[in-house]
Design a protein around this motif. Sequence first.
Motif, short mmCIF file in Angstrom:
data_model
loop_
_atom_site.label_atom_id
_atom_site.label_comp_id
_atom_site.label_asym_id
_atom_site.label_seq_id
_atom_site.Cartn_x
_atom_site.Cartn_y
_atom_site.Cartn_z
N LEU A 7 -19.37 -15.82 -10.93
CA LEU A 7 -19.24 -17.16 -11.53
C LEU A 7 -17.79 -17.60 -11.68
O LEU A 7 -17.48 -18.78 -11.55
CB LEU A 7 -19.92 -17.19 -12.90
N ASN A 8 -16.91 -16.64 -11.96
CA ASN A 8 -15.51 -16.98 -12.20
C ASN A 8 -14.63 -16.82 -10.97
O ASN A 8 -13.43 -17.05 -11.05
CB ASN A 8 -14.94 -16.12 -13.34
N GLY A 9 -15.19 -16.37 -9.87
CA GLY A 9 -14.37 -16.13 -8.70
C GLY A 9 -13.41 -14.97 -8.91
O GLY A 9 -12.32 -14.93 -8.37
N GLY A 10 -13.83 -14.01 -9.71
CA GLY A 10 -13.04 -12.85 -10.11
C GLY A 10 -13.12 -12.71 -11.61
O GLY A 10 -13.44 -13.67 -12.31
N CYS A 11 -12.86 -11.51 -12.11
CA CYS A 11 -12.97 -11.31 -13.56
C CYS A 11 -12.26 -10.02 -13.94
O CYS A 11 -12.75 -8.92 -13.67
CB CYS A 11 -14.43 -11.27 -13.97
N SER A 12 -11.11 -10.16 -14.58
CA SER A 12 -10.32 -9.01 -15.03
C SER A 12 -10.96 -8.37 -16.25
O SER A 12 -11.95 -8.88 -16.80
CB SER A 12 -8.91 -9.48 -15.40
N ASP A 13 -10.39 -7.27 -16.71
CA ASP A 13 -10.86 -6.62 -17.94
C ASP A 13 -10.83 -7.59 -19.11
O ASP A 13 -11.82 -7.75 -19.83
CB ASP A 13 -10.01 -5.39 -18.28
N ASP A 14 -9.67 -8.21 -19.33
CA ASP A 14 -9.56 -9.18 -20.43
C ASP A 14 -10.48 -10.36 -20.21
O ASP A 14 -11.12 -10.84 -21.14
CB ASP A 14 -8.12 -9.67 -20.58
N GLY A 15 -10.55 -10.82 -18.97
CA GLY A 15 -11.43 -11.94 -18.66
C GLY A 15 -12.88 -11.63 -19.00
O GLY A 15 -13.62 -12.48 -19.49
N PHE A 16 -13.29 -10.38 -18.75
CA PHE A 16 -14.67 -10.00 -19.07
C PHE A 16 -14.88 -9.92 -20.58
O PHE A 16 -15.95 -10.26 -21.07
CB PHE A 16 -15.04 -8.69 -18.38
N THR A 17 -13.88 -9.51 -21.32
CA THR A 17 -13.97 -9.53 -22.78
C THR A 17 -14.20 -10.96 -23.26
O THR A 17 -15.07 -11.22 -24.10
CB THR A 17 -12.69 -8.95 -23.41
N TYR A 18 -13.44 -11.90 -22.73
CA TYR A 18 -13.56 -13.30 -23.14
C TYR A 18 -14.85 -13.92 -22.63
O TYR A 18 -15.44 -14.79 -23.29
CB TYR A 18 -12.35 -14.10 -22.68
N PHE A 19 -15.31 -13.48 -21.47
CA PHE A 19 -16.59 -13.94 -20.94
C PHE A 19 -17.72 -13.51 -21.87
O PHE A 19 -18.61 -14.30 -22.20
CB PHE A 19 -16.79 -13.35 -19.54
N ARG A 20 -17.69 -12.26 -22.31
CA ARG A 20 -18.72 -11.76 -23.22
C ARG A 20 -18.68 -12.51 -24.54
O ARG A 20 -19.72 -12.80 -25.14
CB ARG A 20 -18.57 -10.25 -23.43
N ALA A 21 -17.51 -12.84 -25.00
CA ALA A 21 -17.38 -13.62 -26.23
C ALA A 21 -18.04 -14.99 -26.05
O ALA A 21 -18.76 -15.46 -26.93
CB ALA A 21 -15.90 -13.79 -26.60
N GLY A 22 -17.80 -15.60 -24.91
CA GLY A 22 -18.43 -16.89 -24.63
C GLY A 22 -19.94 -16.78 -24.53
O GLY A 22 -20.67 -17.67 -24.97
N LEU A 23 -20.40 -15.70 -23.98
CA LEU A 23 -21.83 -15.46 -23.88
C LEU A 23 -22.45 -15.43 -25.28
O LEU A 23 -23.50 -16.03 -25.52
CB LEU A 23 -22.10 -14.15 -23.13
N ILE A 24 -21.80 -14.78 -26.21
CA ILE A 24 -22.27 -14.73 -27.59
C ILE A 24 -22.30 -16.14 -28.18
O ILE A 24 -23.24 -16.50 -28.88
CB ILE A 24 -21.40 -13.79 -28.45
#
Length: 163
Positions: free
Chosen positions: A65-82
């Motif tokens: 979905l993001n065209g890539g996803c770093s460690d920090d990016g995945f942390t922020y992605f999970r936060a958005g999911l919540i």
Amino acid sequence: MEDSRFWDIVESVTNRVSDIEDIFGGLVEVVSKLTPEEIIAFKQKQYEVSDLVYRWDIWAVAYILNGGCSDDGFTYFRAGLISGGREKFDAALKNPESLADWLPEDFEAEDFMYIANDAYEKVTGEEFPYDRLTSEGREDPAGEAWDESDLPKLYPALYSKYF
């Protein structure tokens, strides 16, 4: 903090506000009405809930979905999911591809990680006491790791739509 209380707090804002920045501001206001102990418990539950989606399959979908996803990016992605609320969160646990139905491209929600911090400082005038947390999350994602080259096979429809 019980799961139901955590989700009630999140959804007290997300069910009435759609703009992501307004959600963060609204959640800081709601969490600021809690006691300092409850704010700490909210942050702890946030880490626990985030751990539930710290999974390779969900990271794969975030990457697509993001065209890539770093460690920090995945942390922020999970936060958005919540921040999407319990129904969307539970749907993602069952079927990670369901995230494509509601998340915008390049979605990250770093500010959501700091709601409790902002509320705690607002209530106490002090920085958030991380030393009071029992855990800040799991070190490694659950499930089977993947390579970028695996993604077209793992999620063909999603991959073809976004890549």
